[in-house]
Design an enzyme around this catalytic site. Structure first.
Site, PDB file in Angstrom:
ATOM      1  N   HIS A   1       0.815  -1.217   0.000  1.00 56.05           N
ATOM      2  CA  HIS A   1       0.000   0.000   0.000  1.00 56.05           C
ATOM      3  C   HIS A   1       0.847   1.265   0.000  1.00 56.05           C
ATOM      4  CE1 HIS A   1       0.185   0.013   4.586  1.00 56.05           C
ATOM      5  NE2 HIS A   1       0.338   1.289   4.336  1.00 56.05           N
TER       6      HIS A   1
ATOM      7  N   ASP B   1       0.239  -7.515   1.486  1.00 54.82           N
ATOM      8  CA  ASP B   1       0.648  -6.110   1.636  1.00 54.82           C
ATOM      9  C   ASP B   1       2.152  -5.937   1.704  1.00 54.82           C
ATOM     10  OD1 ASP B   1       0.451  -3.418   1.744  1.00 54.82           O
ATOM     11  OD2 ASP B   1      -0.525  -3.292   3.690  1.00 54.82           O
TER      12      ASP B   1
ATOM     13  N   SER C   1       4.446   2.924   7.755  1.00 56.96           N
ATOM     14  CA  SER C   1       4.266   1.753   6.887  1.00 56.96           C
ATOM     15  C   SER C   1       5.542   1.424   6.136  1.00 56.96           C
ATOM     16  CB  SER C   1       3.151   2.015   5.868  1.00 56.96           C
ATOM     17  OG  SER C   1       1.892   1.862   6.437  1.00 56.96           O
TER      18      SER C   1
END
Length: 369
Positions: free
Chosen positions: A108, A139, A222
């Site tokens: 992402h 992911d 992230s």
């Protein structure tokens, strides 16, 4: 172990935000106290004197200093391996995977972009990089620097089997765009199954065996590093829990993809240019959530059963509504994904479904996603 104790059936938000870079630091504080006394002529236990209290204080200070030294050593060892990834409209983090310039991050974070600007510890100016491959189902993604700078430092990756609740961990990345930031906490739980939001660029992935941590995880973290005090990466911070009642982030509840999954996916992408063996189980259907008479989620309607796939082979067909896997109720496509996330290809499961007015249960041998 009861799987229900290790699943978090909640929506979680991705950790990506457009902000400018800055620098953070970590501090440690602590203290102790102790005093005592006795009345003359009374038979009371001896109380440590001034010298004893001074020794006690000195011992505590040594422990604190040792821990602070450990923190500083980990930061010195690992932070140079954590990079900032600029996609053009958002910022995330990444970890230097090897000395060939491969960087592992979240799917992402890269989104649909193919080229990136990456800021590494050894250079002030960003370097250009290209996407090798992305695997949204877990992911994860790998990008590669176009030119490998001198002194690029790959991170050391740890062992998932050695991760335990209570271990001290540090989260490193670019939260809120503040590059080279560090937060600290502990491993709060292991074996969590979490579903990521599919809105705002999230992948909607359901990921099993995630590491839960109390270390602050914010947008921009992230793709960064969750590390132990041995300077080894044990996970990639990916999700922050959301409070379903209050809205917004739930403080102190973040999740990281376990290092075993990270290495498995990254190694395949680097070797083959894609993931060829996900290790993830699948029913072989395309489905959608359906509502019951009370307008609440009541199951997963089979939009398509892949010809020759596990579900079709067991007699499940288009139009059937799956309501259970094993003894677990299935109400949404997310709960179905969560139930299958910890299963393995080749494993047999009982699937209950409704066709018309009839309820049927069949045994399905799962395939690979």
């Amino acid at each position: 172990m009861d799987a229900s104790l290790h699943r978090v059936h909640r929506r979680a938000r991705r950790l990506l935000l457009p902000v400018t870079a800055a620098l953070c630091a970590v501090a440690l504080a602590g203290g102790c106290s102790g005093s005592g006394g006795s009345r003359s002529g009374l038979s009371t236990p001896a109380v440590p004197g001034t010298a004893d209290r001074a020794a006690e204080v000195a011992a505590v200070e040594r422990v604190q200093n040792d821990l602070q030294t450990d923190y500083e050593t980990v930061i010195k060892n690992v932070l140079p391996s954590v990079v900032q990834v600029d996609t053009g409209d958002s910022l995330g983090s990444g970890i230097v995977y090897d000395n060939q310039g491969h960087i592992v991050t979240n799917a992402h974070v890269v989104g649909k972009q193919k080229t990136f600007r990456v800021t590494v510890a050894t250079r002030e100016q960003p370097l250009s990089a290209k996407l090798v491959s992305s695997f949204p189902q877990q992911d994860l993604a790998v990008i590669k620097l176009d030119s490998v700078p001198k002194g690029l430092k790959p991170a050391v990756f740890g062992d998932t089997s050695q991760v335990a609740v209570g271990q001290i961990v540090l989260a490193m990345g670019s939260p809120l765009g503040l590059s080279s930031s560090v937060t600290q906490g502990i491993v709060s739980a292991v074996g969590r199954t979490v579903t990521e939001s599919d809105s705002g660029g999230g992948t909607g992935a359901t990921i099993a065996n995630m590491v839960q941590t109390s270390a602050a995880i914010n947008p921009g973290n992230s793709g960064g590093a969750l590390v132990n005090l041995n300077s080894a990466v044990i996970g990639i911070p990916t999700l922050a829990a959301t409070d379903q009642q209050e809205g917004g982030a739930a403080p102190g509840i973040g999740f990281a993809i376990p290092v075993s999954m990270v290495k498995n996916v990254a190694d395949q992408i680097i070797k083959n240019g894609k993931v060829t063996d996900s290790g993830r189980a699948a029913l072989g259907i395309t489905g959608r959530t359906v509502l019951g008479g009370d307008l609440q989620p009541a199951g997963v309607a089979v939009v398509k059963a892949v010809k020759g796939g596990p579900a079709a082979g067991a007699g499940i067909r288009t139009g059937d509504i799956i309501t259970k896997v094993g003894d677990t109720d299935v109400t949404t496509i997310q709960t179905l994904s969560a139930e299958l996330a910890s299963d393995k290809p080749g494993q047999k499961v009982r699937v209950t479904y409704v066709r018309g007015s009839a309820t049927k249960t069949v045994t399905v041998k799962l395939a690979e996603m």
